[in-house]
Design a protein around this motif. Structure first.
Motif, short mmCIF file in Angstrom:
data_model
loop_
_atom_site.label_atom_id
_atom_site.label_comp_id
_atom_site.label_asym_id
_atom_site.label_seq_id
_atom_site.Cartn_x
_atom_site.Cartn_y
_atom_site.Cartn_z
N MET A 14 -4.45 -4.19 9.83
CA MET A 14 -4.37 -3.74 11.09
C MET A 14 -3.22 -3.61 11.65
SD MET A 14 -6.35 -2.33 12.59
CE MET A 14 -7.23 -1.81 14.26
N ARG A 15 -2.21 -4.50 11.45
CA ARG A 15 -0.78 -4.21 12.01
C ARG A 15 -0.25 -4.39 11.54
NH1 ARG A 15 1.84 -9.95 13.29
NH2 ARG A 15 1.07 -10.26 15.14
N LYS A 16 -0.51 -3.32 10.49
CA LYS A 16 0.60 -2.17 9.19
C LYS A 16 0.43 -0.45 9.79
CE LYS A 16 0.96 -0.48 4.49
NZ LYS A 16 -0.03 -0.32 3.11
N TYR A 17 -0.94 -0.29 10.00
CA TYR A 17 -1.59 0.39 10.92
C TYR A 17 -0.91 0.80 12.50
CZ TYR A 17 -4.30 0.85 6.83
OH TYR A 17 -5.10 0.97 4.64
N PHE A 18 -1.13 -0.26 13.22
CA PHE A 18 -0.64 0.14 13.85
C PHE A 18 1.37 0.36 14.51
CE2 PHE A 18 2.09 -1.95 17.09
CZ PHE A 18 1.86 -1.67 19.00
N TYR A 19 1.77 -0.23 13.20
CA TYR A 19 3.30 -0.22 13.05
C TYR A 19 3.06 1.62 12.46
CZ TYR A 19 4.40 -4.50 13.84
OH TYR A 19 4.81 -6.05 14.16
N ILE A 20 2.96 2.28 11.94
CA ILE A 20 2.84 3.37 11.47
C ILE A 20 2.54 4.03 12.50
CG2 ILE A 20 2.25 4.90 9.58
CD1 ILE A 20 1.73 2.82 7.29
N PHE A 21 1.72 3.87 13.02
CA PHE A 21 1.03 5.41 14.42
C PHE A 21 2.35 4.61 15.31
CE2 PHE A 21 -0.53 5.51 18.78
CZ PHE A 21 -1.24 6.82 18.32
N THR A 22 3.14 4.23 16.10
CA THR A 22 3.43 3.79 16.47
C THR A 22 5.05 4.66 16.32
OG1 THR A 22 2.98 1.52 17.57
CG2 THR A 22 5.66 2.31 17.66
N PHE A 23 5.71 4.17 14.70
CA PHE A 23 6.96 4.76 14.16
C PHE A 23 6.67 6.56 14.47
CE2 PHE A 23 8.90 6.74 10.50
CZ PHE A 23 9.91 6.61 10.88
N ALA A 24 5.27 7.02 13.19
CA ALA A 24 5.24 8.83 13.54
C ALA A 24 5.29 8.89 15.35
CB ALA A 24 3.94 8.88 13.24
N VAL A 25 4.71 7.94 17.11
CA VAL A 25 4.80 8.33 17.87
C VAL A 25 6.36 8.90 18.20
CG1 VAL A 25 4.31 8.51 20.04
CG2 VAL A 25 2.30 8.56 18.18
N PHE A 26 6.94 7.76 17.82
CA PHE A 26 8.24 7.69 18.85
C PHE A 26 8.89 9.17 17.79
CE2 PHE A 26 12.48 6.28 17.03
CZ PHE A 26 12.74 5.72 18.86
N SER A 27 8.68 9.09 16.70
CA SER A 27 9.24 10.23 15.75
C SER A 27 9.21 11.51 16.71
CB SER A 27 9.00 9.83 14.57
OG SER A 27 9.38 8.93 13.71
N LEU A 28 7.97 11.88 16.59
CA LEU A 28 7.35 13.39 17.39
C LEU A 28 8.25 12.91 19.02
CD1 LEU A 28 4.13 13.23 15.81
CD2 LEU A 28 5.92 15.09 15.67
N GLY A 29 8.69 11.99 19.53
CA GLY A 29 8.95 11.42 20.44
C GLY A 29 10.26 12.31 21.06
N CYS A 30 11.05 11.30 19.49
CA CYS A 30 12.80 11.99 19.08
C CYS A 30 13.35 13.70 19.43
CB CYS A 30 13.08 11.27 18.62
SG CYS A 30 13.33 9.39 19.05
N VAL A 31 11.90 14.03 18.14
CA VAL A 31 12.12 15.20 18.03
C VAL A 31 11.62 16.07 18.32
CG1 VAL A 31 10.86 16.74 16.42
CG2 VAL A 31 11.66 14.62 15.29
N SER A 32 10.88 15.71 19.92
CA SER A 32 10.95 16.71 20.80
C SER A 32 11.96 17.32 22.21
CB SER A 32 9.70 16.74 21.82
OG SER A 32 9.04 15.38 22.42
N CYS A 33 13.01 15.84 21.88
CA CYS A 33 13.59 15.44 23.38
C CYS A 33 15.17 16.09 22.37
CB CYS A 33 14.43 14.31 23.23
SG CYS A 33 12.12 13.67 24.31
N GLN A 34 15.26 16.99 21.48
CA GLN A 34 16.79 17.28 20.86
C GLN A 34 16.56 18.61 22.19
OE1 GLN A 34 14.61 19.27 17.30
NE2 GLN A 34 16.47 17.75 16.26
N SER A 35 18.86 18.29 22.42
CA SER A 35 19.26 18.94 23.56
C SER A 35 19.61 20.66 22.12
CB SER A 35 20.66 18.73 23.52
OG SER A 35 21.07 17.99 22.91
N LYS A 36 19.53 21.48 23.37
CA LYS A 36 19.89 22.77 22.71
C LYS A 36 20.86 22.76 21.59
CE LYS A 36 21.93 24.52 26.47
NZ LYS A 36 21.99 25.50 27.95
N SER A 37 22.06 21.73 22.41
CA SER A 37 23.01 22.03 20.88
C SER A 37 22.98 21.32 19.21
CB SER A 37 23.89 21.22 21.66
OG SER A 37 23.57 19.47 22.22
#
Length: 117
Positions: free
Chosen positions: A1-24
């Motif tokens: 169960m903890r493994k899925y939590f980490y995978i989910f957290t990583f996926a959300v974090f990754s999407l968040g980083c991608v959406s925060c990309q600057s125009k440069s």
């Protein structure tokens, strides 16, 4: 169960980083994408062309959403798009030739149809 939590957290974090990309960052990503294409040594198949075009369109669309681009940034994006167009024409040589041959035959048949009467 903890493994899925980490995978989910990583996926959300990754999407968040991608959406925060600057125009440069996005301009640089587009530049690298086009440079990688131009460094490719082989011609592209029709399927590869479709996939590449879709990916390029997505990246380009995200850049076009910025309303505060400077004239220099607009110029740089246009330059990258021009290099992309040039690269795609060069790398899809046999595919373009086949399509032009088909178009030529269609035009030839059309002209023969016009001249029959």
């Amino acid at each position: 169960m903890r493994k899925y939590f980490y995978i989910f957290t990583f996926a959300v974090f990754s999407l968040g980083c991608v959406s925060c990309q600057s125009k440069s960052d996005r301009i640089e990503d587009l530049r690298e994408f086009v440079e990688d294409l131009s460094n490719e040594s082989e011609e592209f198949t029709d399927e590869q062309i479709d996939k590449i075009s879709e990916e390029f369109s997505e990246m380009s669309k995200k850049l076009d959403e910025y309303e505060d681009l400077t004239p220099e940034e607009v110029k740089e994006i246009a330059k990258i798009k021009g290099k992309y167009a040039s690269t795609m024409i060069k790398k899809s040589g046999s595919s373009i030739k086949k399509n032009m041959d088909k178009a030529g035959k269609a035009l030839e048949g059309f002209m023969e149809g016009l001249n029959e009467d």
